[in-house]
Scaffold this motif. Structure first.
Motif, PDB file in Angstrom:
ATOM      1  N   ALA A   5      -2.266   3.566  -4.338  1.00 62.02           N
ATOM      2  CA  ALA A   5      -2.624   4.891  -3.822  1.00 62.02           C
ATOM      3  C   ALA A   5      -4.131   5.060  -3.911  1.00 62.02           C
ATOM      4  CB  ALA A   5      -1.928   5.989  -4.625  1.00 62.02           C
ATOM      5  N   SER A   6      -4.674   5.854  -2.995  1.00 58.75           N
ATOM      6  CA  SER A   6      -6.128   6.037  -2.941  1.00 58.75           C
ATOM      7  C   SER A   6      -6.497   7.516  -2.946  1.00 58.75           C
ATOM      8  CB  SER A   6      -6.710   5.382  -1.686  1.00 58.75           C
ATOM      9  OG  SER A   6      -6.479   3.980  -1.687  1.00 58.75           O
TER      10      SER A   6
ATOM     11  N   ARG B 245      -0.722  14.032  -3.830  1.00 57.46           N
ATOM     12  CA  ARG B 245      -0.238  13.237  -2.700  1.00 57.46           C
ATOM     13  C   ARG B 245      -0.364  11.746  -2.997  1.00 57.46           C
ATOM     14  NH1 ARG B 245      -3.605  14.117   2.564  1.00 57.46           N
ATOM     15  NH2 ARG B 245      -5.110  13.068   1.216  1.00 57.46           N
ATOM     16  N   ALA B 246      -1.448  11.365  -3.661  1.00 54.93           N
ATOM     17  CA  ALA B 246      -1.650   9.953  -3.985  1.00 54.93           C
ATOM     18  C   ALA B 246      -0.635   9.460  -5.002  1.00 54.93           C
ATOM     19  CB  ALA B 246      -3.069   9.735  -4.516  1.00 54.93           C
ATOM     20  N   LEU B 247      -0.229  10.339  -5.924  1.00 53.04           N
ATOM     21  CA  LEU B 247       0.630   9.919  -7.033  1.00 53.04           C
ATOM     22  C   LEU B 247       2.113  10.173  -6.795  1.00 53.04           C
ATOM     23  CD1 LEU B 247      -1.555  11.139 -10.032  1.00 53.04           C
ATOM     24  CD2 LEU B 247      -1.344   8.812  -9.134  1.00 53.04           C
TER      25      LEU B 247
ATOM     26  N   ARG C 244       0.835  -1.211   0.000  1.00 54.50           N
ATOM     27  CA  ARG C 244       0.000   0.000   0.000  1.00 54.50           C
ATOM     28  C   ARG C 244       0.862   1.250   0.000  1.00 54.50           C
ATOM     29  NH1 ARG C 244      -2.852   1.031   4.202  1.00 54.50           N
ATOM     30  NH2 ARG C 244      -4.255   2.358   3.032  1.00 54.50           N
TER      31      ARG C 244
ATOM     32  N   PRO D 230       3.519  11.163   2.458  1.00 59.61           N
ATOM     33  CA  PRO D 230       3.874   9.760   2.221  1.00 59.61           C
ATOM     34  C   PRO D 230       5.361   9.547   1.968  1.00 59.61           C
ATOM     35  CG  PRO D 230       2.667  10.677   0.356  1.00 59.61           C
ATOM     36  CD  PRO D 230       2.553  11.669   1.460  1.00 59.61           C
TER      37      PRO D 230
ATOM     38  N   LEU E  69      -4.048   2.908  -8.791  1.00 61.03           N
ATOM     39  CA  LEU E  69      -4.767   4.039  -8.217  1.00 61.03           C
ATOM     40  C   LEU E  69      -6.222   3.649  -8.009  1.00 61.03           C
ATOM     41  CD1 LEU E  69      -4.853   7.072  -7.415  1.00 61.03           C
ATOM     42  CD2 LEU E  69      -5.462   7.555  -9.798  1.00 61.03           C
TER      43      LEU E  69
ATOM     44  N   PRO F  17       2.705   5.241  -7.731  1.00 61.60           N
ATOM     45  CA  PRO F  17       2.089   3.928  -7.532  1.00 61.60           C
ATOM     46  C   PRO F  17       1.705   3.288  -8.864  1.00 61.60           C
ATOM     47  CG  PRO F  17       0.475   5.630  -7.172  1.00 61.60           C
ATOM     48  CD  PRO F  17       1.784   6.335  -7.371  1.00 61.60           C
TER      49      PRO F  17
ATOM     50  N   THR G 152      -0.579   3.898 -15.178  1.00 65.50           N
ATOM     51  CA  THR G 152      -1.136   3.435 -13.909  1.00 65.50           C
ATOM     52  C   THR G 152      -2.406   2.629 -14.159  1.00 65.50           C
ATOM     53  OG1 THR G 152      -0.304   5.444 -12.849  1.00 65.50           O
ATOM     54  CG2 THR G 152      -1.968   4.201 -11.648  1.00 65.50           C
TER      55      THR G 152
END
Length: 226
Positions: free
Chosen positions: A88-89, A156-158, A83, A109, A165, A162, A195
């Motif tokens: 990523a979420s 922030r997720a990317l 995770r 992160p 997604l 990752p 992704t």
């Protein structure tokens, strides 16, 4: 091409004194790199439960989730590591830390993974450029619009680059114009970076941007037939 994210016979049953509730029933799913898959369905249909299982946040009652061929439920699989590095979420609200700037929120992160400071700075700057917020790096969430906050959440997720997604109703709290911008941004980043993405949504405009659309009704996941 081999699927980087796969669900096999996935089911989730919530048990209570009032009876069992089947949130997801025998779902199969395969997503390849560079593919944007949308999951459509009404509230309560099972979209969020499906995504939490795909992301390793909830364990299925039956079936399994494979990430790069690794079973998330296997004792040998470090789910937290996966995770942190591969999944990523994005959620309905950006969930930013109010006292931190946009850049500091994106950096979180990387700090958790103890990335070198110089590399952190480079990645954060690039992530903010990717979402068009390089000029807002020092602003705090309260100084940004809803759409800008969601862009920070995407950055922030990317920022950890990752391979997978997962997005749960990422435009639900936005007006239609801002939502369309966010949807275009997600599609562009997914296809540009290769992704594998699964987006749960009931937004018709988001569905139009997907490479493939699935529908979930009463926990049953099926390919959409137009």
């Amino acid at each position: 091409m081999t699927a980087v994210l796969r669900a096999e016979s996935l089911s989730r049953v919530f048990r209570s004194a009032g009876g069992d509730v089947v949130a997801v029933r025998d779902a199969d799913l395969a997503v390849e790199s560079g593919e944007l898959v949308a999951v459509a369905g009404r509230s309560g249909a099972g979209k969020t439960t499906l995504l939490t299982m795909l992301g390793g946040l909830d364990a299925p009652t039956e079936g399994r989730v494979l990430v790069d061929g690794a079973d998330l439920a296997a004792p040998s699989t470090d789910v937290d590591a996966l995770r942190g590095s591969r999944i990523a979420s994005i959620f309905q609200t950006a969930g930013l830390i109010p006292v931190l700037s946009a850049a500091e929120n994106v950096e979180v992160p990387l700090r958790i993974r103890r990335v070198d400071p110089a590399e952190r700075d480079r990645r954060v700057a690039q992530a903010l450029r990717d979402v068009g917020l390089e000029d807002h790096a020092r602003q705090r969430p309260g100084e940004l619009s809803g759409g800008q906050q969601q862009r920070v959440g995407i950055a922030r997720a990317l920022v950890m680059a990752p391979g997978i997604l997962l997005a749960d109703e990422p435009t639900a709290q936005l007006d239609s114009e801002t939502g369309a911008q966010i949807m275009d941004l997600i599609a562009q980043l997914v296809h540009h970076r290769g992704t594998a993405a699964v987006v749960a949504t009931h937004d018709v405009a988001m569905l139009a941007r997907a490479d493939r659309v699935l529908e979930i009704h009463d926990g049953v996941l099926r390919e959409r037939v137009d």
